[in-house]
Design a protein around this motif. Sequence first.
Motif, PDB file in Angstrom:
ATOM      1  N   GLY A   1       0.783  -1.240   0.000  1.00  0.00           N
ATOM      2  CA  GLY A   1       0.000   0.000   0.000  1.00  0.00           C
ATOM      3  C   GLY A   1       0.809   1.281   0.000  1.00  0.00           C
ATOM      4  N   LYS A   2       2.042   1.245  -0.517  1.00  0.00           N
ATOM      5  CA  LYS A   2       2.867   2.471  -0.562  1.00  0.00           C
ATOM      6  C   LYS A   2       2.194   3.555  -1.374  1.00  0.00           C
ATOM      7  CE  LYS A   2       6.461   0.518  -2.337  1.00  0.00           C
ATOM      8  NZ  LYS A   2       5.934  -0.857  -2.301  1.00  0.00           N
ATOM      9  N   THR A   3       1.737   3.191  -2.563  1.00  0.00           N
ATOM     10  CA  THR A   3       1.178   4.199  -3.469  1.00  0.00           C
ATOM     11  C   THR A   3      -0.116   4.782  -2.908  1.00  0.00           C
ATOM     12  OG1 THR A   3       2.209   3.126  -5.369  1.00  0.00           O
ATOM     13  CG2 THR A   3       0.378   4.602  -5.821  1.00  0.00           C
ATOM     14  N   VAL A   4      -0.956   3.938  -2.295  1.00  0.00           N
ATOM     15  CA  VAL A   4      -2.209   4.449  -1.718  1.00  0.00           C
ATOM     16  C   VAL A   4      -1.900   5.401  -0.568  1.00  0.00           C
ATOM     17  CG1 VAL A   4      -4.322   3.821  -0.495  1.00  0.00           C
ATOM     18  CG2 VAL A   4      -3.562   2.457  -2.427  1.00  0.00           C
ATOM     19  N   VAL A   5      -0.879   5.068   0.253  1.00  0.00           N
ATOM     20  CA  VAL A   5      -0.482   5.972   1.334  1.00  0.00           C
ATOM     21  C   VAL A   5      -0.054   7.315   0.762  1.00  0.00           C
ATOM     22  CG1 VAL A   5       1.290   6.401   3.088  1.00  0.00           C
ATOM     23  CG2 VAL A   5       0.132   4.202   3.023  1.00  0.00           C
ATOM     24  N   GLN A   6       0.751   7.277  -0.300  1.00  0.00           N
ATOM     25  CA  GLN A   6       1.205   8.534  -0.902  1.00  0.00           C
ATOM     26  C   GLN A   6       0.045   9.300  -1.518  1.00  0.00           C
ATOM     27  OE1 GLN A   6       4.772   9.071  -2.941  1.00  0.00           O
ATOM     28  NE2 GLN A   6       5.790   8.599  -1.031  1.00  0.00           N
ATOM     29  N   HIS A   7      -0.891   8.595  -2.136  1.00  0.00           N
ATOM     30  CA  HIS A   7      -2.065   9.265  -2.701  1.00  0.00           C
ATOM     31  C   HIS A   7      -2.870   9.938  -1.594  1.00  0.00           C
ATOM     32  CE1 HIS A   7      -2.391   6.888  -6.746  1.00  0.00           C
ATOM     33  NE2 HIS A   7      -1.187   7.345  -6.504  1.00  0.00           N
ATOM     34  N   GLN A   8      -3.045   9.240  -0.459  1.00  0.00           N
ATOM     35  CA  GLN A   8      -3.792   9.800   0.673  1.00  0.00           C
ATOM     36  C   GLN A   8      -3.109  11.054   1.206  1.00  0.00           C
ATOM     37  OE1 GLN A   8      -6.889   8.600   0.455  1.00  0.00           O
ATOM     38  NE2 GLN A   8      -6.987   8.354   2.670  1.00  0.00           N
ATOM     39  N   LEU A   9      -1.781  11.001   1.310  1.00  0.00           N
ATOM     40  CA  LEU A   9      -1.050  12.165   1.800  1.00  0.00           C
ATOM     41  C   LEU A   9      -1.161  13.326   0.817  1.00  0.00           C
ATOM     42  CD1 LEU A   9       2.156  10.411   3.195  1.00  0.00           C
ATOM     43  CD2 LEU A   9       0.188  11.218   4.475  1.00  0.00           C
ATOM     44  N   ALA A  10      -1.068  13.009  -0.481  1.00  0.00           N
ATOM     45  CA  ALA A  10      -1.194  14.071  -1.486  1.00  0.00           C
ATOM     46  C   ALA A  10      -2.583  14.698  -1.452  1.00  0.00           C
ATOM     47  CB  ALA A  10      -0.903  13.502  -2.877  1.00  0.00           C
ATOM     48  N   LYS A  11      -3.613  13.881  -1.220  1.00  0.00           N
ATOM     49  CA  LYS A  11      -4.989  14.383  -1.216  1.00  0.00           C
ATOM     50  C   LYS A  11      -5.271  15.240   0.020  1.00  0.00           C
ATOM     51  CE  LYS A  11      -6.714  10.127  -3.331  1.00  0.00           C
ATOM     52  NZ  LYS A  11      -7.457   8.891  -3.052  1.00  0.00           N
ATOM     53  N   TRP A  12      -4.839  14.748   1.187  1.00  0.00           N
ATOM     54  CA  TRP A  12      -5.349  15.300   2.433  1.00  0.00           C
ATOM     55  C   TRP A  12      -4.334  16.101   3.240  1.00  0.00           C
ATOM     56  CZ3 TRP A  12     -10.290  15.254   2.186  1.00  0.00           C
ATOM     57  CH2 TRP A  12     -10.966  14.201   1.563  1.00  0.00           C
ATOM     58  N   ALA A  13      -3.060  16.043   2.877  1.00  0.00           N
ATOM     59  CA  ALA A  13      -2.045  16.725   3.693  1.00  0.00           C
ATOM     60  C   ALA A  13      -2.309  18.228   3.759  1.00  0.00           C
ATOM     61  CB  ALA A  13      -0.653  16.461   3.137  1.00  0.00           C
ATOM     62  N   ASP A  14      -1.984  18.782   4.913  1.00  0.00           N
ATOM     63  CA  ASP A  14      -2.201  20.205   5.163  1.00  0.00           C
ATOM     64  C   ASP A  14      -1.089  21.015   4.483  1.00  0.00           C
ATOM     65  OD1 ASP A  14      -2.965  22.624   6.228  1.00  0.00           O
ATOM     66  OD2 ASP A  14      -1.954  22.291   8.132  1.00  0.00           O
ATOM     67  N   ALA A  15      -1.077  20.987   3.153  1.00  0.00           N
ATOM     68  CA  ALA A  15      -0.074  21.718   2.372  1.00  0.00           C
ATOM     69  C   ALA A  15      -0.804  22.520   1.297  1.00  0.00           C
ATOM     70  CB  ALA A  15       0.917  20.749   1.729  1.00  0.00           C
ATOM     71  N   GLU A  16      -0.217  23.661   0.941  1.00  0.00           N
ATOM     72  CA  GLU A  16      -0.872  24.525  -0.050  1.00  0.00           C
ATOM     73  C   GLU A  16      -0.585  24.074  -1.484  1.00  0.00           C
ATOM     74  OE1 GLU A  16      -0.668  28.778   2.219  1.00  0.00           O
ATOM     75  OE2 GLU A  16       1.159  27.591   2.086  1.00  0.00           O
ATOM     76  N   MET A  17       0.555  23.396  -1.670  1.00  0.00           N
ATOM     77  CA  MET A  17       0.929  22.897  -2.998  1.00  0.00           C
ATOM     78  C   MET A  17       1.344  21.435  -2.886  1.00  0.00           C
ATOM     79  SD  MET A  17       0.784  24.612  -5.839  1.00  0.00           S
ATOM     80  CE  MET A  17       1.938  23.572  -6.726  1.00  0.00           C
ATOM     81  N   VAL A  18       1.064  20.665  -3.915  1.00  0.00           N
ATOM     82  CA  VAL A  18       1.488  19.266  -3.974  1.00  0.00           C
ATOM     83  C   VAL A  18       2.292  19.053  -5.256  1.00  0.00           C
ATOM     84  CG1 VAL A  18       0.731  16.864  -4.144  1.00  0.00           C
ATOM     85  CG2 VAL A  18      -0.514  18.453  -2.670  1.00  0.00           C
ATOM     86  N   VAL A  19       3.479  18.475  -5.107  1.00  0.00           N
ATOM     87  CA  VAL A  19       4.265  18.045  -6.273  1.00  0.00           C
ATOM     88  C   VAL A  19       4.385  16.531  -6.173  1.00  0.00           C
ATOM     89  CG1 VAL A  19       6.456  18.183  -7.498  1.00  0.00           C
ATOM     90  CG2 VAL A  19       5.546  20.212  -6.358  1.00  0.00           C
ATOM     91  N   TYR A  20       3.817  15.827  -7.140  1.00  0.00           N
ATOM     92  CA  TYR A  20       3.799  14.353  -7.111  1.00  0.00           C
ATOM     93  C   TYR A  20       4.709  13.835  -8.216  1.00  0.00           C
ATOM     94  CZ  TYR A  20       1.953   9.645  -6.496  1.00  0.00           C
ATOM     95  OH  TYR A  20       1.838   8.303  -6.233  1.00  0.00           O
ATOM     96  N   ILE A  21       5.737  13.074  -7.818  1.00  0.00           N
ATOM     97  CA  ILE A  21       6.698  12.530  -8.781  1.00  0.00           C
ATOM     98  C   ILE A  21       6.473  11.028  -8.894  1.00  0.00           C
ATOM     99  CG2 ILE A  21       9.127  12.342  -9.405  1.00  0.00           C
ATOM    100  CD1 ILE A  21       9.689  14.534  -7.285  1.00  0.00           C
ATOM    101  N   GLY A  22       5.985  10.581 -10.034  1.00  0.00           N
ATOM    102  CA  GLY A  22       5.870   9.153 -10.303  1.00  0.00           C
ATOM    103  C   GLY A  22       7.154   8.698 -10.980  1.00  0.00           C
ATOM    104  N   CYS A  23       8.052   8.151 -10.185  1.00  0.00           N
ATOM    105  CA  CYS A  23       9.415   7.865 -10.661  1.00  0.00           C
ATOM    106  C   CYS A  23       9.582   6.365 -10.909  1.00  0.00           C
ATOM    107  CB  CYS A  23      10.414   8.357  -9.609  1.00  0.00           C
ATOM    108  SG  CYS A  23      12.124   8.041 -10.021  1.00  0.00           S
ATOM    109  N   GLY A  24       9.395   5.943 -12.146  1.00  0.00           N
ATOM    110  CA  GLY A  24       9.588   4.539 -12.497  1.00  0.00           C
ATOM    111  C   GLY A  24       8.457   3.627 -12.076  1.00  0.00           C
TER     112      GLY A  24
END
Length: 592
Positions: free
Chosen positions: A238-261
């Motif tokens: 569940g690494k990717t789902v955890v990262q998706h959850q953090l990207a969706k809900w994290a208390d940040a004003e900007m999200v940069v998501y790098i899908g690396c390989g």
Amino acid sequence: MYLKTGRVIKVSGPLVMAEGMEEANLFDVVRVGEQRLIGEIIEMRGDKASIQVYEETSGLGPGAPVVTTGAPLSVELGPGLIESMFDGIQRPLDAIERAAGDFISRGVEVPSLDREKRWHFTPTVNVGDEVETGDIIGVVQETSIIEHKIMIPYGVKGKILSIQEGDYTIIDKIGEIETNKGVLPLTMMQKWPVRKGRPYSRKLNPIEPMVTGQRVVDTLFPVTKGGVACVPGPFGSGKTVVQHQLAKWADAEMVVYIGCGERGNEMTDVLNEFPELKDPKTGEPLMKRTVLIANTSNMPVAAREASIYTGITIAEYFRDMGYSVALMADSTSRWAEALREMSGRLEEMPGEEGYPAYLGSRLADFYERAGKVICFGKDGRVGTITAIGAVSPPGGDLSEPVTQATLRIVKVFWGLDAQLAYRRHFPAINWLNSYSLYVDNTGEWMNENVAEDWSDLRLKAMALLQEEANLEEIVRLVGIDALSEEDRLKLEVAKSIREDYLQQNAFHDVDTYASLEKQYKMMKLVLKFGDEALRALKAGVYLKEILNMEIRDRIARAKYISEDNIGAIDEIFVELEKQIDDLISKGGIMND
């Protein structure tokens, strides 16, 4: 502008050797062959250059021309970044699709940012003002959520000669500045080399937690705004789902998501999901504050190595505006594999498991670019980058080099456990193996801003989970009958912490996110049950009667209470005490 022409003498997959390159420099961008494939010089020996080519090199042979641009690999920074999807070297995938179809054609040349689109520029300085590096001279409302701040480029200082409001492209002149080097034009776009961190005034100690809405993270293993964390785990944990959850809900004003390989279908999921997801703060689509870097597993391996630098440079740019940025790198193991492949082709001395000896320092270079900083500019604004990297150890072996090198750098370790994932416990973060070195700092913040006993409750919950692990060893050896009723109660309370609190359904409308207030009330409710049950046990009530109380179902379902109806958890507290008191009074009557 292209400077000096050399010629190819050897091709080894993405690695190309060229001679006649004595006027080129290390890390210069070059164009290779008649198709003008883009590449970067990664080694110089005399007039011979080793070039990693970011495109497929089939058909390329000795004698092909090589021209250097005389500039390092850089990204374009300006309005148009948000809502875009780039490949590992900041080529816009939607523009390439329009120009060349569904697959990236070799040698395609498309500007990273749209040169035709006009943006409405509003100045925030006046003619005659003295400005310096980092000062904000104007704003562009790039999306309904993010205001793009136009800053004075690094190394520029002087007096504003002209500046005016209007609709401009990113390369149009919006004004002029008088410097000690003469009069320079001002535009809305600037460039920055990806391998060099953007400078700042001063680094600060991160204290404030980055609220993610994931209970196991926020309560047990928090990360700060400006912190660094890694999420290692085997395939399917569940690494990717955890990262998706953090990207969706994290208390940040900007999200940069790098899908690396990573797999292409995972990036497709991100592309399909993010426009539909509503930003919890504004109600707008999440893409309106997101930049996506996609270098999937079927894209050239050399570009994978550059992708995390491209991503973090864009994150630094928004940090310099004073925003809090959450950077997700999924996964740094694939990046390290690209590093290993290029190192092998360069015939460098291999380190552990074939990875280059400089693996640790390269990882540190990446993670050290995160942090909480005072940005350049007279207003002294503060910006943060929180970097969260997924690690995919082969076979889930956390002793392999990439995981170990990462653990020496990061301060938060969310260790995903395949056994938990098989038991359908998600997020599958193992509470016995994971840790956060930010706990003391965030604990003080939580005590001041959420509840004064937050840290005490966290310690109590962690102690119960640890005791559960010790008691289960005894149960496995001699059976549960060897335990006292108090110890059996501890097992039940720990089970409630695991199943009713830590377990969280990412696909449930309510349970996918929990505010700090709700987390506090839920945690206190579970621990309150333990305290009240112990009180009843000491008053002579049988454990079986305590465990069969109706209130336990309501405690288990508290996670599905919506944020709007959070007061309903307080009602469960009252009912819990009432049912325990009833049990004790019945037990007293029976004893009489």
